[in-house]
Design an enzyme around this catalytic site. Structure first.
Site, short mmCIF file in Angstrom:
data_model
loop_
_atom_site.label_atom_id
_atom_site.label_comp_id
_atom_site.label_asym_id
_atom_site.label_seq_id
_atom_site.Cartn_x
_atom_site.Cartn_y
_atom_site.Cartn_z
N HIS A 278 67.28 33.55 36.71
CA HIS A 278 67.05 32.57 35.64
C HIS A 278 67.36 31.15 36.12
CE1 HIS A 278 66.66 31.30 31.45
NE2 HIS A 278 67.77 30.60 31.59
N GLU B 153 60.52 26.13 27.98
CA GLU B 153 61.55 27.14 28.25
C GLU B 153 61.21 28.43 27.53
OE1 GLU B 153 64.16 27.78 29.95
OE2 GLU B 153 64.68 25.88 30.90
N HIS C 234 63.18 31.98 25.66
CA HIS C 234 64.41 32.60 25.18
C HIS C 234 64.07 34.02 24.78
CE1 HIS C 234 68.61 31.20 23.77
NE2 HIS C 234 68.45 30.94 25.05
N HIS D 159 64.90 37.42 26.18
CA HIS D 159 65.89 38.49 26.02
C HIS D 159 66.78 38.25 24.80
CE1 HIS D 159 64.36 39.75 29.78
NE2 HIS D 159 65.39 40.49 30.15
N ASP E 205 67.25 19.34 26.50
CA ASP E 205 66.65 18.94 27.78
C ASP E 205 65.91 17.62 27.63
OD1 ASP E 205 67.55 21.13 29.22
OD2 ASP E 205 65.73 22.31 28.91
N GLN F 298 73.66 33.16 22.35
CA GLN F 298 74.34 32.00 21.80
C GLN F 298 74.09 31.90 20.29
OE1 GLN F 298 71.84 32.04 24.01
NE2 GLN F 298 72.34 30.89 25.86
N GLU G 255 78.09 29.84 27.15
CA GLU G 255 76.91 29.03 26.86
C GLU G 255 76.87 28.60 25.39
OE1 GLU G 255 73.42 31.00 28.38
OE2 GLU G 255 74.30 31.25 30.37
N ASN H 185 54.69 25.11 32.29
CA ASN H 185 54.37 26.53 32.17
C ASN H 185 55.62 27.37 31.96
OD1 ASN H 185 55.43 27.62 34.86
ND2 ASN H 185 54.07 25.99 35.56
#
EC number: 6.3.5.3
Length: 715
Positions: free
Chosen positions: A33, A77, A79, A81, A101, A225, A297, A476
């Site tokens: 990751h 990005e 998410h 899992h 970000d 998180q 996190e 991407n």
């Protein structure tokens, strides 16, 4: 646990056994990751430079020159899992992470897009995942005031044990306001600001780098998180104000690997080291140890590089927003990463080794047993009208109104074109707008990764073209199964090659993104479909009206642009008739760039009332979608010598439907690319005929079929 081979490399470099906390740092920062150890050789094949690219891959987001001194920050990005284990919080924190970000680059977030992939809604589990993921995106995005202006939602059984939540975020600032994650000066302080640090999300980076086990929902829940959008909104405003006042020298969002990942990467990027005092971190829970403090996190946190003389002002600003702030370390000339906890040094690692020392390799790549089943194509249906309605009522084609009505897509008052059309459009200046599209074609990519990857670019570029915009940049998210399996790595490799070639042919740089691997389910014994999802942005001029995606003017001539071919592999029509692995995927035509340029010119001419990209469901779905308020009479007899179902449902790339009251002028623009007048906008029904078929559908029949997903969810 660290892989044995990694542990050997670490011991050799350090000359000793790593401490437990050091092992945690390597486990997370060397994870797939964070380090892209399996995909790095492939990502280097993308062309990332261009005349409008100010900052490309490698920072929290890319920076693209727009117009009149404005620049755009863009990132993408996944998410995935976390969104299976805890769908609401997994999806919500996916939004939060990509938004941070954007602000870490000095830009205000102005838009989100959400390409989403689910199992079919025929089981309680899949329905739960679908509803909660949508609620998570809406709950977080609405509260922070960032509109979701475009998206894609795709259903296939192979996503049942592993839904995909991809998010694109775009921000806006002046070029001189851009901040990076490159550290500036030894001696500057590291300030941790935002929420307090708890144990949530501990090990999230390593969790995202392995397959989902049958017990993932229970065992991996602590790795997900938990977000607070109201705190995020405060973090956004506090960070942008601190940057405006000139207090921030460099900045990084705390995402994967928490404080350890962010502080180490920020320092290393500027060629410096860092010393962290873990005790100084504001903790949410009592008795947290160094491992937890460093690698948790917890959401809504930023790390700032601040000159010593500005620290008090920054902490006062953080307190003004009722957030937590603390000096947690400083930058050092010596390029080492050290962490102190209760007076003891628990981490002491060469920083470049920690952040860039993960061994990368190009894995074995072997084509799988051919997926194509020759001769398995469905027979021409006896009832073409029923087939037409079946295809346009597929949840992959049907209106996603039930989803986007939950999003506040007009907050910030920039939205010019709302969700539901080919692309979203936002006002940036009085004369210029931002056009956005996203998505993928997973079934085609399974059968032919190269052409599937290439067509992802072509389709999304055409979504921009019908609004009159050419592409500025692509990001991407490469979602695949376990790369240790040669056939999966083959899918990844060839998809990347196709995506890269498609982008180069259109001269659009690929400026960033994310790789999400190990998307496999022990519970269902399946890997996801190869899903190289992209986001694309372009620029449009408001001097001429933007074409609608729907027929707007009775009497308009309808023009088909591009060539319709017989290849139907990976199509929605084949999927609707249980022929998932049949046929050949249509190739991208060599003149695709010229076709797209011609459509852009036609859209910019101001002579189009309507324009719509053709993709899933082919001409049938395109016509049905455009017939929202008006009917049409269409004759496909002269298009090509194809079967009825091929004419109607072929998903051949680089095609569009245009409607105009000035056909002669538009045909002149299209003279060098394949095109044909196929009908007229008129009446209250859609009538389509070919050499050996005729179909007539009322607008109500079309509307009922096209609203199938919304009606199902509202039942």
């Amino acid at each position: 646990m660290l892989p044995e081979e990694d542990l050997k490399i670490i011991k050799k470099e350090l000359g000793r056994e790593p401490t437990l906390v050091e092992q945690g740092c390597f486990l997370n920062l060397w994870s797939e990751h964070c380090s892209y150890r399996s995909s790095a050789p492939l990502l280097k094949t993308f062309t990332s430079k261009g005349e409008n690219v100010i900052i490309g891959p490698g920072d929290d987001a890319a920076i693209i020159k727009f117009d009149d001194g404005y620049v755009l920050a863009i990132g993408m990005e996944s998410h995935n899992h976390p969104s299976y284990v805890d769908p609401y919080n997994g999806a919500a924190t996916g939004i939060g992470g990509i938004v941070r970000d954007i602000i870490s680059m000095g830009a205000r977030p102005i838009a989100l897009m959400d390409p989403l992939y689910f199992g079919p809604l025929d089981t309680p589990k899949n329905m739960f995942l679908f509803e909660q993921i949508i609620k998570g995106i809406a709950g977080y995005g609405n509260c922070i005031g960032v509109p979701v202006v475009n998206g894609e939602t795709f259903f296939d059984r192979r996503y049942s044990g592993n839904p995909l939540v991809n998010v694109v975020a775009v921000g806006l600032c002046r070029e001189e306001e851009v901040i990076t994650a490159r550290s500036q000066k030894a001696g500057n302080k590291l300030v941790l600001a935002g929420s307090s640090t708890g144990k949530d999300g501990l090990g999230g980076a390593s969790f995202a780098s392995r397959d989902l086990s049958e017990s993932a929902e229970a065992e991996d829940r602590p790795s997900v998180q938990v977000g607070d959008p109201y705190t995020e909104k405060l973090v956004i405003e506090m960070t942008l104000e601190a940057m405006e006042k000139g207090y921030i020298k460099s900045c990084k969002d705390l995402g994967a690997a928490g404080l350890g990942g962010a502080s180490a990467e920020l320092a290393a990027k500027g060629g410096l080291g860092a010393h962290i005092t873990a005790d100084a971190v504001t903790q949410r829970e009592p008795n947290m140890n160094a491992y937890e403090i460093l690698l948790a996190e917890s959401q809504e946190r930023m790390v700032f590089e601040v000159a010593p003389e500005d620290v008090d002002a920054v902490l006062a600003l953080v307190a003004k927003y009722d957030l937590n702030g603390a000096v947690v370390g400083y930058l050092t000339e010596k390029p080492n990463y050290t962490v102190e906890f209760k007076g003891e040094v628990v981490v002491d690692i060469p920083i470049d080794f920690l952040t860039g020392g993960a061994p990368t390799c190009e894995k074995s790549s072997v084509a799988p047993i051919p997926q194509v089943e020759e001769g398995k194509a469905p027979k021409t249906p006896e009832d073409l009208k029923a087939a037409f309605l079946k295809v346009i009522s597929s949840y992959n084609i049907a209106s996603k109104e039930w989803i986007y009505r939950q999003y506040d897509h007009e907050v910030q008052l920039r939205t010019v074109i709302k969700p539901g059309e080919d692309a979203g459009v936002l006002k940036i200046t009085d004369k210029k707008g931002l056009v956005l599209s996203c998505g993928c074609q997973p079934r085609a990519t399974l059968l032919d990764p190269y052409n599937g990857g290439k067509n992802v670019v072509i389709e999304n570029a055409m979504n921009l073209a019908v609004k009159g915009a050419d592409g500025l940049a692509i990001v991407n998210c490469l979602n695949f199964g376990n790369p240790d399996r040669p056939e999966i790595y083959w899918q990844l490799k060839n998809s990347v090659l196709g995506l890269g070639d498609g982008a180069r042919e259109l001269s659009i740089p690929v400026v960033g993104g994310n790789v999400s691997l190990y998307n496999e389910s022990d519970e269902f014994k399946t890997a996801i479909l190869p899903t190289p999802s992209i986001g694309i942005i372009g620029k449009v001029n408001f001097e001429t009206p933007l074409p609608s995606s729907f027929f707007a003017k009775s009497g308009d001539a309808i023009i088909l642009v591009g060539e319709t071919t017989a290849d139907m592999g990976g199509s929605e029509y084949y999927a609707c008739f249980e022929a998932l692995n049949a046929g050949k995927v249509p190739s991208v035509p060599k003149n695709a760039p010229e076709i797209i340029k011609a459509v852009i010119e036609a859209a910019r001419s101001g002579k189009l009332s309507s324009a719509h990209d053709l993709s899933l469901g082919g001409i049938a779905a395109g016509l049905a979608r455009m017939c929202r308020n008006s009917g049409a009479k269409v004759d496909l007899s002269e298009v090509s010598e194809l079967k009825a179902e091929e004419l109607l449902f072929s998903e051949a790339p680089a095609r569009a439907l245009l409607a105009t009251s000035e056909p002669e002028a538009v045909l002149e623009i299209l003279k060098d690319v394949p095109h044909m007048v196929i009908g007229k906008v008129e009446g209250n029904s859609l009538e389509v005929k070919g050499k050996d078929f005729e179909i007539s559908l009322s607008l109500k029949e079309i509307s009922d079929a096209y609203s199938s997903l919304t009606r199902f969810m509202m039942r």
